[in-house]
Design an enzyme around this catalytic site. Sequence first.
Site, PDB file in Angstrom:
ATOM      1  N   CYS A  66       0.828  -1.206   0.000  1.00  0.00           N
ATOM      2  CA  CYS A  66       0.000   0.000   0.000  1.00  0.00           C
ATOM      3  C   CYS A  66       0.868   1.264   0.000  1.00  0.00           C
ATOM      4  O   CYS A  66       1.528   1.524  -0.997  1.00  0.00           O
ATOM      5  CB  CYS A  66      -0.987  -0.037   1.173  1.00  0.00           C
ATOM      6  SG  CYS A  66      -2.333   1.120   0.922  1.00  0.00           S
TER       7      CYS A  66
ATOM      8  N   HIS B 174      -3.342  -5.158   0.573  1.00  0.00           N
ATOM      9  CA  HIS B 174      -2.775  -5.552   1.871  1.00  0.00           C
ATOM     10  C   HIS B 174      -2.738  -7.077   1.983  1.00  0.00           C
ATOM     11  O   HIS B 174      -3.738  -7.692   2.342  1.00  0.00           O
ATOM     12  CB  HIS B 174      -3.635  -4.995   3.007  1.00  0.00           C
ATOM     13  CG  HIS B 174      -3.493  -3.520   3.191  1.00  0.00           C
ATOM     14  ND1 HIS B 174      -2.513  -2.961   3.979  1.00  0.00           N
ATOM     15  CD2 HIS B 174      -4.188  -2.483   2.679  1.00  0.00           C
ATOM     16  CE1 HIS B 174      -2.616  -1.648   3.949  1.00  0.00           C
ATOM     17  NE2 HIS B 174      -3.634  -1.332   3.156  1.00  0.00           N
TER      18      HIS B 174
ATOM     19  N   GLU C  92      -1.382  -8.725   4.259  1.00  0.00           N
ATOM     20  CA  GLU C  92      -1.349  -9.130   5.673  1.00  0.00           C
ATOM     21  C   GLU C  92      -2.737  -9.316   6.271  1.00  0.00           C
ATOM     22  O   GLU C  92      -2.872  -9.926   7.324  1.00  0.00           O
ATOM     23  CB  GLU C  92      -0.544  -8.110   6.500  1.00  0.00           C
ATOM     24  CG  GLU C  92      -1.181  -6.741   6.704  1.00  0.00           C
ATOM     25  CD  GLU C  92      -0.916  -5.752   5.556  1.00  0.00           C
ATOM     26  OE1 GLU C  92      -0.625  -6.200   4.427  1.00  0.00           O
ATOM     27  OE2 GLU C  92      -1.019  -4.535   5.803  1.00  0.00           O
TER      28      GLU C  92
END
Length: 607
Positions: A80, A173, A175
């Site tokens: 990002c 993202h 994660e």
Amino acid sequence: MEHDKIAVVDFGGQYAHLIATKVRRLHVLAEIRQPDDPVEAFAPYKGIILSGSPALSAFGEDAGYTKAIYDLDVPIVGFCFGHQEIAKHYGGQVEHGGREWGFADLHITAPHALFAGLSPVEPVWMSHYDSVTAVGPDFQELGYSTLGGGTEVQHRYAAIGSDRLRRYGFQFHPEVDDTLHGDAMIANFVLNICGCKPSWTMARYVEEEMARVRAQVGDGAVFLLISGGVDSTVAARLLGEALGPERVHLLHIDTGLMRKDESRQVVALLEGLGLGGHLTFVDAGADFLGALAGVVEPEAKRRIIGDTFVAVFEREARRLGIEHHLLAQGTIYPDTIETGGTKRADTIKTHHNRVPIIDAMIAAGRVVEPLAELYKVEVRELGERLGVPHDMVWRHPFPGPGLGVRLLCSTGAPDREGFEAIEAALAPLAAGSGLSLVPLPFRSVGVKSDLRAYEHPVLITGAADWDGLLRLAAGIYKAVPGINRCVWNLGPAAPASVAPRAATVTRERLDLLREADAIVMDGLRRHGLYDRIWQCPTVLVPLAVDGRGQELVIIRPIHSERGMTATPARLPDALLDALRRDLLALPGVSGLAYDLTTKPPGTIEWE
Ligand code: XMP
């Protein structure tokens, strides 16, 4: 042994911690680094991940960080904001616009080691305002995005890379769990591209940490303040294994701010773990209640509790002749690093294992912190490994200042500052929802834009579905100034009057809170919900509702991953009915409300 490590540069928010936990699950140690750490601090790492940022924009003004990391000969990936920074640094362009939020499909345009084992189209999670619109000469597009299930290109350069430079970027993202195969993408970077060996296992951690503790303590001994929470109990067990129980002196201080029967249970548990031999139990309730007498303001209460704690443990250490032992603490990773999250959390609420006297002892090498590298979830894994009983390992977090921060105090004067504007802004929302919205004449602590917000709650009364209530609450924080919480009235009707009364921390009020808390905890266990929620504070507010009673009870069940953000947890109607019946029957209770507040803008605790 030296482990291969990854540095995660923390540009703010929650992302860096999430990335670090994901890397650690691969058995590779990940450590948080600050953007302005000197380049030398990055020398021990085999790869660098640049996190996203909720506040920074790669567009326009220069985001200050150590750009010399780009001169290091290790792979770097950005997610990002980090992705945009990498694109920009190597001659690409970032522009405002191309906002994407939520699910998208990533179409992988070039087969790449980063996406090994994945499909040509992968669901990913996006949250950005700025976009990369061109990449530098060394880079190529590895993937573009479409709206989930759609075909129209939303965003080119959703994934980029340069194998020559070993620099990569993902607009999305990986994660977050909503990126279906994000873990595999992170694994591909860490294990394949950086070539990290997965050697950081819990079994290894135990061995190495025990060796480190033995080296630090030498032939001395430690004393550990043990609250009975997960962290201090696991620390006690580890120290007992490392040094032998006879060299670990445990001190349990009953502050008088503990839960019902808690101290008795802590003592029994430690005895069960073979750690009872050198356990001293101190009943310091009178010290704490004396110091808190007449105090109303939340930060003042926190400071007094922290100072009293230090005074009691110094006094007891002298009395026991153990003041020259090293001090052990169950401090965990998020408390030890100056991350955005914790650095700011410190300004929101004072935490008590980092007060000045303890900082001075740390500087003098007199503090042993065997969990200082671990996240909560890892502490729990370690606890299970060391044979700490399941119920203890999965106990809800409980704040150091205990029930002291769940017992709101008041001078008795109604606090209606800003109510005219608040009521005016609430009126259209009340009309639109058909619900009664009443601002309450007291304040609680919260966090808005990373700053402490000491503001009013709104009491919502009326029948509404859960999602509708949460949407309404979100609308209220946005539209109404001076509001940081929404609570849902579980009482029979919208109150005609709510009147604060003068109240401070007293044994009687604590006893009532202990009873209420025990009822709530018992209800969660009976409904099989205890292990499924992160925490559920019960709070007392000294308010008479419609001239009845003296205390409004608030329940705050929440889901959370690390305590830094939270969402309200939904409880089944049968449990709410039982709580209504049992809590409203307690003497002096004037009403019952359910905290619907996310964090931010509320904090988990009310003070
Ligand atoms: P807040 O209320 O800041 O809480 O959203 C985040 C998490 O931290 C716990 N908490 C504390 N823990 N000492 C502690 O050891 C403290 O002073 C303290 N204050 C809050 C809180 O229970 C939640 O899990």
